[in-house]
Motif scaffolding. Structure first.
Motif, mmCIF file in Angstrom:
data_model
loop_
_atom_site.group_PDB
_atom_site.id
_atom_site.type_symbol
_atom_site.label_atom_id
_atom_site.label_comp_id
_atom_site.label_asym_id
_atom_site.label_seq_id
_atom_site.Cartn_x
_atom_site.Cartn_y
_atom_site.Cartn_z
ATOM 1 N N SER A 1 -7.924 15.500 -9.725
ATOM 2 C CA SER A 1 -6.542 15.617 -10.185
ATOM 3 C C SER A 1 -5.573 15.506 -9.029
ATOM 4 N N VAL A 2 -4.412 14.908 -9.307
ATOM 5 C CA VAL A 2 -3.321 14.853 -8.339
ATOM 6 C C VAL A 2 -2.082 15.436 -9.011
ATOM 7 N N PRO A 3 -1.191 16.059 -8.229
ATOM 8 C CA PRO A 3 -0.029 16.718 -8.823
ATOM 9 C C PRO A 3 1.022 15.724 -9.316
ATOM 10 N N GLY A 4 1.842 16.180 -10.248
ATOM 11 C CA GLY A 4 2.931 15.367 -10.772
ATOM 12 C C GLY A 4 4.173 15.487 -9.914
ATOM 13 N N THR A 5 4.082 15.057 -8.660
ATOM 14 C CA THR A 5 5.244 15.072 -7.766
ATOM 15 C C THR A 5 6.150 13.891 -8.096
ATOM 16 N N ASN A 6 7.355 13.883 -7.535
ATOM 17 C CA ASN A 6 8.272 12.761 -7.777
ATOM 18 C C ASN A 6 7.633 11.436 -7.388
ATOM 19 N N ASN A 7 6.974 11.408 -6.237
ATOM 20 C CA ASN A 7 6.305 10.191 -5.762
ATOM 21 C C ASN A 7 5.222 9.738 -6.746
ATOM 22 N N ASN A 8 4.344 10.657 -7.140
ATOM 23 C CA ASN A 8 3.253 10.311 -8.053
ATOM 24 C C ASN A 8 3.775 9.927 -9.436
ATOM 25 N N ASN A 9 4.782 10.638 -9.919
ATOM 26 C CA ASN A 9 5.343 10.307 -11.234
ATOM 27 C C ASN A 9 5.882 8.886 -11.254
ATOM 28 N N LYS A 10 6.545 8.499 -10.185
ATOM 29 C CA LYS A 10 7.100 7.151 -10.104
ATOM 30 C C LYS A 10 5.977 6.104 -10.149
ATOM 31 N N VAL A 11 4.924 6.329 -9.384
ATOM 32 C CA VAL A 11 3.793 5.395 -9.330
ATOM 33 C C VAL A 11 3.093 5.303 -10.691
ATOM 34 N N PHE A 12 2.713 6.438 -11.250
ATOM 35 C CA PHE A 12 1.907 6.427 -12.465
ATOM 36 C C PHE A 12 2.716 6.043 -13.701
ATOM 37 N N GLU A 13 3.983 6.429 -13.766
ATOM 38 C CA GLU A 13 4.807 6.041 -14.916
ATOM 39 C C GLU A 13 5.044 4.537 -14.936
ATOM 40 N N GLU A 14 5.229 3.941 -13.774
ATOM 41 C CA GLU A 14 5.496 2.501 -13.720
ATOM 42 C C GLU A 14 4.250 1.675 -13.994
ATOM 43 N N TYR A 15 3.122 2.024 -13.394
ATOM 44 C CA TYR A 15 1.939 1.173 -13.483
ATOM 45 C C TYR A 15 1.040 1.482 -14.665
ATOM 46 N N PHE A 16 1.065 2.715 -15.152
ATOM 47 C CA PHE A 16 0.237 3.055 -16.299
ATOM 48 C C PHE A 16 1.068 3.229 -17.566
ATOM 49 N N GLU A 17 2.377 2.987 -17.490
ATOM 50 C CA GLU A 17 3.286 3.143 -18.628
ATOM 51 C C GLU A 17 3.121 4.521 -19.255
ATOM 52 N N VAL A 18 3.098 5.552 -18.409
ATOM 53 C CA VAL A 18 2.938 6.928 -18.884
ATOM 54 C C VAL A 18 4.200 7.344 -19.619
ATOM 55 N N ASN A 19 4.006 7.867 -20.822
ATOM 56 C CA ASN A 19 5.101 8.383 -21.628
ATOM 57 C C ASN A 19 4.588 9.659 -22.269
ATOM 58 N N GLY A 20 4.839 10.790 -21.640
ATOM 59 C CA GLY A 20 4.238 12.035 -22.105
ATOM 60 C C GLY A 20 2.752 11.986 -21.827
ATOM 61 N N THR A 21 1.950 12.167 -22.863
ATOM 62 C CA THR A 21 0.501 12.116 -22.672
ATOM 63 C C THR A 21 -0.083 10.760 -23.057
ATOM 64 N N TRP B 1 0.840 -1.196 0.000
ATOM 65 C CA TRP B 1 0.000 0.000 0.000
ATOM 66 C C TRP B 1 0.873 1.243 0.000
ATOM 67 N N LYS B 2 0.646 2.147 -0.968
ATOM 68 C CA LYS B 2 1.415 3.394 -1.098
ATOM 69 C C LYS B 2 0.459 4.572 -1.141
ATOM 70 N N THR B 3 0.868 5.655 -0.498
ATOM 71 C CA THR B 3 0.064 6.875 -0.458
ATOM 72 C C THR B 3 0.405 7.755 -1.657
ATOM 73 N N VAL B 4 -0.632 8.320 -2.272
ATOM 74 C CA VAL B 4 -0.476 9.244 -3.394
ATOM 75 C C VAL B 4 -0.492 10.664 -2.842
ATOM 76 N N ASP B 5 0.390 11.515 -3.382
ATOM 77 C CA ASP B 5 0.390 12.927 -2.987
ATOM 78 C C ASP B 5 -0.837 13.602 -3.595
ATOM 79 N N LEU B 6 -1.564 14.350 -2.764
ATOM 80 C CA LEU B 6 -2.760 15.065 -3.211
ATOM 81 C C LEU B 6 -2.526 16.558 -3.103
ATOM 82 N N TYR B 7 -3.344 17.324 -3.818
ATOM 83 C CA TYR B 7 -3.369 18.760 -3.580
ATOM 84 C C TYR B 7 -3.914 18.978 -2.180
ATOM 85 N N GLU B 8 -3.698 20.135 -1.621
ATOM 86 C CA GLU B 8 -4.138 20.448 -0.258
ATOM 87 C C GLU B 8 -5.601 20.108 -0.058
#
Length: 111
Positions: A48-68, A13-20
């Motif tokens: 929407s959630v911000p593109g922080t380092n933590n979120n980028n790592k999660v979403f790029e790995e699991y959703f294979e995000v490459n640009g848009t 279980w990993k926490t996603v960074d959210l906007y305030e």
């Protein structure tokens, strides 16, 4: 922050960074048990959630995000918590990736 979004990634279980204190609104529809063709289930409105380092790592790995571009068929088990109490369990889906000159963010929804 009162609201938390937690994802189950490969059994961890990993926490996603959210906007305030982002509100994650959930729509719960009344089920008609006589209509077997129709299926209604709770879902969240898009948020929407911000593109922080933590979120980028999660979403790029699991959703294979490459640009848009990304794999929209990937589903991740998720829990929305309010002050540490589970209020909604569901499956997270990535709707869009927004990139401009100053920021990146992920648009999500949960079913």
């Amino acid at each position: 922050m009162n609201t938390s979004l937690i994802l189950n990634l490969n059994g961890e279980w990993k926490t996603v960074d959210l906007y305030e204190d982002i509100p994650i609104s959930v729509v719960i529809q009344e089920t008609d048990v006589t209509d077997f063709q129709g299926r209604k289930s709770p879902y969240s409105k898009q948020f929407s959630v911000p593109g922080t380092n933590n979120n980028n790592k999660v979403f790029e790995e699991y959703f294979e995000v490459n640009g848009t571009d990304f794999d929209p068929l990937v589903k991740i088990d998720s829990v929305v918590q309010y002050r540490g109490t589970d209020i909604f369990n569901g499956t997270l889906r990535l709707q869009a990736v927004v990139i401009n000159d100053t920021f990146m963010e992920y648009q999500l929804y949960i079913i």
